[in-house]
Motif scaffolding. Structure first.
Motif, short mmCIF file in Angstrom:
data_model
loop_
_atom_site.label_atom_id
_atom_site.label_comp_id
_atom_site.label_asym_id
_atom_site.label_seq_id
_atom_site.Cartn_x
_atom_site.Cartn_y
_atom_site.Cartn_z
N PHE A 227 0.83 -1.19 0.00
CA PHE A 227 0.00 0.00 0.00
C PHE A 227 0.88 1.25 0.00
N GLN A 273 -8.98 -5.55 -1.70
CA GLN A 273 -9.86 -4.38 -1.59
C GLN A 273 -10.55 -4.34 -0.23
N LEU A 276 -7.97 -3.06 2.16
CA LEU A 276 -7.82 -1.62 1.99
C LEU A 276 -8.95 -0.88 2.70
N ARG A 280 -8.52 1.84 5.75
CA ARG A 280 -9.10 3.19 5.68
C ARG A 280 -10.03 3.47 6.85
N GLU A 288 -6.33 8.07 2.78
CA GLU A 288 -5.38 8.41 1.72
C GLU A 288 -4.53 7.22 1.26
N GLU A 290 -3.52 3.92 -0.66
CA GLU A 290 -3.84 3.35 -1.97
C GLU A 290 -3.20 1.97 -2.11
#
Length: 358
Positions: A227, A273, A276, A280, A288, A290
């Protein structure tokens, strides 16, 4: 007692094979390290590289893993200024606080450097955590490495000590004579040696099968994610029901997840995903973050979960070194295996891990 070996071919330049090559070369053994790709090109490249003893308790071989941490300190000192281990520790907790307390208690009872800490100390250690648990197990003595950089360093150190490094060279088969192994047949020709060490991960099973050796070795996929972060959002390994992450640099972070299947719903990209989304949600600044890439590594897992290390009975000159936790044990196995190979004396610490147990 087995015979001393003066020339050895090691198949596999992952972190375990590179460690054995380095340690053998330092014992003045003529070493040839062969790999079909680059150092750490296999599962080592896709390792979360957490140097730990406590995660996943109860451990089936706690003493070996505890010794493994000490060997990382020894190797770091030996390669002074060249090897960097991030000894920031690890924070682990479960959804159920009772399970977290049991993890800390059991780890401490086994002699590991793990203690239970409360919310205020967790916040001080990881100020970017949004949803603090009531308690966590803090293993201050655990750490992490860059597995590719360390493997490349071990290969280079082995070369400096006299090892012959042959990359981009595929081993096609083992060369045999009578009931023993006499070297390897590669895409660039035959390499003769007194002994062959198979440190080729899941490829160990394929290479040894023509000799009549059936290893109970499974291929276990795992997911590694990288990430991009706006800054360093965590300072150490953080493992809980939401995520398993650690910093890589000030602006990159790595995460690990279990492989489920190849479907659109549960394939590696979908799992990444979800990871992620958890990051977050759980971290200040996480919005922020990614996703950079997702990779699947194929880990070798012996049927009982324990390493397979040592000479193979009835096949002279064949030594195996295959395990699930290669990063964790690489310095220890490198030193012990190289001593066994070079000196012909079996180490009692490795006695439970011989292939003969199957």
């Amino acid at each position: 007692m087995t015979s001393r070996r003066s020339s050895v071919v090691i198949v596999g330049a992952g972190i375990v094979g590179a460690s054995i090559a380095y340690h053998l070369a330092r014992l003045n053994v003529a070493v040839t390290l062969v790999d079909r790709a680059k150092p750490a090109g296999g599962v080592t490249h896709r390792s979360f590289a957490w140097i730990n003893v406590s995660h996943g308790l109860p451990e089936t071989y706690p003493e070996l893993r505890k010794r493994g941490i000490g060997e990382w300190h020894r190797l770091e000192s030996e390669l002074s200024g060249r090897l960097r281990v991030d000894w920031s520790g690890a924070l682990t907790w479960h959804a159920n606080s009772i399970d977290t307390e049991r993890l800390a208690h059991d780890s401490a009872a086994m002699g590991h450097d793990v203690r239970l800490i409360r919310r205020d100390e967790i916040a001080a250690l990881e100020p970017n955590l949004k949803n603090l648990p009531d308690s966590a197990a803090f293993a201050a003595g655990e750490g992490a490495i860059d597995p590719v950089a360390v493997t490349e360093l071990l290969v280079q150190a082995a070369r400096e000590a006299g090892a012959d490094i042959r990359l981009d060279t595929e081993v096609l088969s083992l060369a045999t004579q009578d009931s023993g192994v006499t070297g390897v047949v590669t895409s660039a020709g035959k390499i003769e040696a007194d002994a062959v060490v198979l440190a080729a991960g899941v490829g160990t099973k394929t290479l040894s099968q023509p000799l009549g050796l059936t290893l109970p070795l499974d291929a276990s996929p795992c997911i590694l994610m990288r990430f991009r972060t706006p800054r360093r959002l965590v300072s150490r390994v953080v493992c809980n029901q939401h995520m398993e992450i650690r910093p890589q640099t000030d602006t990159t972070m790595v995460g690990a997840e279990d492989y489920i299947d190849a479907s659109a719903e549960n394939g590696p990209e979908a799992v990444a995903q979800r990871a992620l989304a958890a990051i977050r949600q759980q971290l200040v600044g996480g919005e922020e973050v990614e996703l950079m890439d997702v990779q699947v590594g194929i880990r070798p897992v012996p049927a009982d979960g324990l390493p397979i290390v040592g000479w193979v009975p009835r096949i002279a000159g064949l030594y195996l070194s295959v395990m699930h936790v290669g990063v964790m044990l690489a310095p220890l196995i490198g030193r012990l295996a190289s001593s066994e190979i070079a000196h012909g004396v079996e180490d009692p610490l490795l006695a439970p891990y011989r292939s003969s147990r199957f």
